[in-house]
Design an enzyme around this catalytic site. Structure first.
Site, mmCIF file in Angstrom:
data_model
loop_
_atom_site.group_PDB
_atom_site.id
_atom_site.type_symbol
_atom_site.label_atom_id
_atom_site.label_comp_id
_atom_site.label_asym_id
_atom_site.label_seq_id
_atom_site.Cartn_x
_atom_site.Cartn_y
_atom_site.Cartn_z
ATOM 1 C CE LYS A 71 -46.586 -14.780 -92.479
ATOM 2 N NZ LYS A 71 -46.722 -16.342 -91.938
ATOM 3 C CB THR A 73 -55.341 -17.246 -95.237
ATOM 4 O OG1 THR A 73 -55.698 -17.782 -93.924
ATOM 5 C CG2 THR A 73 -56.835 -17.685 -95.857
ATOM 6 N NE ARG A 94 -43.599 -20.959 -88.782
ATOM 7 C CZ ARG A 94 -44.316 -20.351 -88.745
ATOM 8 N NH1 ARG A 94 -43.494 -20.058 -87.675
ATOM 9 N NH2 ARG A 94 -45.181 -18.919 -89.131
ATOM 10 C CE LYS A 105 -51.362 -17.317 -85.105
ATOM 11 N NZ LYS A 105 -49.989 -16.976 -86.219
ATOM 12 C CB ALA A 273 -40.282 -16.416 -87.717
ATOM 13 C CG PHE A 301 -44.437 -13.138 -87.162
ATOM 14 C CD1 PHE A 301 -45.985 -13.006 -86.441
ATOM 15 C CD2 PHE A 301 -43.575 -13.771 -85.978
ATOM 16 C CE1 PHE A 301 -45.904 -13.693 -85.500
ATOM 17 C CE2 PHE A 301 -43.723 -14.314 -84.537
ATOM 18 C CZ PHE A 301 -45.139 -14.211 -84.435
ATOM 19 C CG PHE A 381 -60.085 -8.218 -95.168
ATOM 20 C CD1 PHE A 381 -61.019 -8.270 -94.058
ATOM 21 C CD2 PHE A 381 -59.159 -8.422 -95.477
ATOM 22 C CE1 PHE A 381 -60.317 -9.051 -93.228
ATOM 23 C CE2 PHE A 381 -58.313 -9.016 -94.251
ATOM 24 C CZ PHE A 381 -58.978 -9.419 -93.810
ATOM 25 C CD1 TRP A 409 -59.735 -16.618 -94.776
ATOM 26 C CD2 TRP A 409 -62.289 -15.447 -95.103
ATOM 27 N NE1 TRP A 409 -60.945 -16.492 -92.975
ATOM 28 C CE2 TRP A 409 -62.388 -15.818 -94.188
ATOM 29 C CE3 TRP A 409 -63.505 -15.388 -96.123
ATOM 30 C CZ2 TRP A 409 -63.805 -15.624 -93.253
ATOM 31 C CZ3 TRP A 409 -64.387 -14.798 -95.316
ATOM 32 C CH2 TRP A 409 -64.247 -14.882 -93.748
#
Length: 555
Positions: A71, A73, A94, A105, A273, A301, A381, A409
């Site tokens: 998200k 990214t 954020r 993470k 969140a 999230f 991907f 990405w």
């Protein structure tokens, strides 16, 4: 492919003054934190507040899985793509918490070639905002215990002190504590505990305040506990509001950094969140809207948490509304929602994809309930097959949602051009935004609406403690506020193991907390914790720094 930290370390950053100049921010408006970070002075608002707002794009996602969605990214890559096609754009994100950074993470500044930099600084101590929040929160806690120790003039009931302590790390052993042990000189023994800093009401206030005066007023309204006669006591009654506010004199100023492609990015505030309202500060978003033609922001999230709170809490308080919503998904994550373990995601699996796609379709439906156009960004991907991608595209378009393949990405902004063009088209559609519920409805009615409409629950059950608190808060007049649901991020239900689009479930509300300063009530559901724990193999185990200051293992 290089790691995120390697890509960030090789980036050519430009001076933050040059980044700021893209938005018309002058040297007088910018307070430097080295060459690549800055804070925008509060007086800048007076110069720009009468300007028309730019377009607002909210990026959200499906319920997160171990397969990853991307998200942040996508948010960064979309901003870079809009920048590449000539739009004056600002990103609003954020700030990362050290808890998940060293826990699961390992960082939260985007990934690959769609990152905000300086990545190491942003993920670690940044400009000290979280330290200011932690200190202010714990100063209030210290003042409470000192007040009781010094005679308890206000008649606070030590059994009903609701203000806990915080730290910006995952520490399960501090969830429940007894403080004041060691004899008379060490205070009055009582039960308490720690939450993570991002769950602090101070964090929510920082992110919802319109200026320093508003922040001071909100801090003064914080309810810290109750008297023996069950009367609420606020921070203002302890004569500490001024001291608490001055700790935010710098933290309240929005932070400005840049992406790898030098797009301006505001990174300010960071409530989770799942246990808080999950949005960056109103001030940063409003600065971005006034200074740019397009503001791309995100909410934490999945859309059942961050997006719902962005729309029902942040937009309500800030007087803003999105022009479009982007929902991020991956084929891998959808297959996990369809029951495939992480180890078996490679290879085409159409039955699992079709089953898991129900999670995405629910989020599309939810955003449409707010009257907002939705664009699905499929974060690509290498193992995705053309048949899988086309299947997702067709199903989304049947629901009236545009779809774009996102390759930010691997390719940065160039990989998000299709998404950017579809977002721009959506922003030109006539808006029909509406809130999900009437803020003046009863507490239970608001919770039921969220549970039924957003989660798909059949009903809501309450513990006796939650029932008692609802009656008390209603009698005290705190019922006419938005609801901030605290729920697992991994499922639409309050059971993290129910993936996909579960049905026939009931949401259990075990506790209600009042955040009078922030202006909402927090409903804790299921087993969600306001102080996370570390996993068996924390990300911290893979991190290191050499004598030259080079960091490894940070994402």
């Amino acid at each position: 492919m290089k790691s995120d930290v390697e890509i960030a370390q090789e980036a050519h950053m430009i001076h933050i003054e040059e980044v700021a100049s893209q938005l018309g921010i002058t040297q007088d408006d910018l307070e430097l934190y080295g060459k690549y970070k800055g804070k925008v002075a509060l007086q800048t608002w007076e110069k720009i507040k009468t300007r028309p707002d730019g377009k607002l794009v909210l990026v959200t996602a499906i319920n997160p899985t171990a397969a990853g969605e991307g998200k942040t990214t996508t948010t960064v890559g979309l901003g870079d793509a809009l920048h590449q096609i000539g739009k004056k754009v600002a990103i609003a994100l954020r700030e990362p918490s050290l808890g998940p950074c060293f826990g699961m993470k390992g960082g939260a500044a985007g990934g690959g070639y769609a990152q905000v930099v300086p990545m190491e600084d942003i993920n670690l101590h940044f400009t000290g905002d979280f330290h200011a929040i932690t200190t202010a929160h714990n100063l209030l806690a210290a003042m409470i215990d000192n007040h009781i120790h010094q005679g308890n003039e206000l008649g606070l009931d030590p059994r009903r002190i609701t203000w806990r302590r915080v730290m910006d790390l995952n520490e399960r052993s501090l969830r429940s504590i007894i403080c004041g042990l060691g004899g008379k000189i060490n205070g009055i023994p009582r039960e308490s505990g720690f939450d993570i800093t991002v769950a602090s009401e101070m964090m929510a206030i920082l992110c919802l305040a319109s200026d320093l005066d508003d922040m001071k007023a909100r801090i003064g309204k914080i309810i810290i506990g109750y008297t023996y006669e069950n009367e609420p006591i606020t921070a203002e009654a302890l004569n500490v509001t001024g001291a608490l506010t001055l700790l935010f004199k710098d933290a309240i100023k929005p932070n400005l950094v840049q992406t790898l492609e030098h797009t301006p990015a505001f990174v300010h505030g960071g409530p989770f969140a799942n246990i808080a309202h999950g949005c960056n500060s109103i001030m940063a978003t409003k600065f971005a809207l006034k200074l740019a033609d397009i503001c791309v922001t995100e909410a934490g999230f999945g859309a059942d948490l961050g997006a719902e709170k962005f729309l029902d809490i942040k937009c309500r308080f800030a007087g803003i509304k999105p022009d479009a919503v982007v929902i991020v998904a991956t084929v891998r994550a959808l297959k996990m929602h369809g029951g495939v373990p992480k180890t078996e995601l490679v290879g085409e699996n159409m039955p699992a994809l079709e089953k898991g796609l129900a999670n995405l379709t629910k989020h599309i439906e939810n955003m449409q309930k707010f009257g907002l156009p939705a664009i699905v960004a499929i974060n690509a991907f290498p193992a995705d097959t053309p048949q899988e991608l086309e299947f997702v595209r067709q199903k989304c378009m049947e629901l009236g949602a545009e779809v774009a393949l996102s390759e930010v990405w691997a390719k940065g902004g160039q990989g998000g051009i299709e998404l950017a063009q579809k977002v721009l088209a959506a922003c030109e559609q006539p808006g029909n935004f509406n809130y999900l519920y009437d803020v003046n409805a009863s507490i239970k009615d608001k919770i039921a609406t969220i549970a039924r409409e957003i989660y798909g629950a059949e009903g809501v059950s309450y513990t006796p403690q939650a029932e008692k608190t609802i009656r008390e808060l209603t009698a005290l007049g705190f019922d006419k506020t938005p609801i901030c649901m605290a729920k697992t991020q991994y499922s639409l239900s309050d059971d993290m193991n129910q993936l996909g689009r579960p049905t026939g479930f009931t949401i259990t509300v075990r506790e209600i907390r009042v955040a009078a300063g922030a202006g909402f009530l927090v409903a804790l559901t299921g087993e969600v914790m306001t102080m996370p724990g570390l996993p068996k193999r924390p990300a911290a185990e893979k991190m290191d720094i050499d004598n030259a200051g080079k960091i490894v293992g940070l994402f």
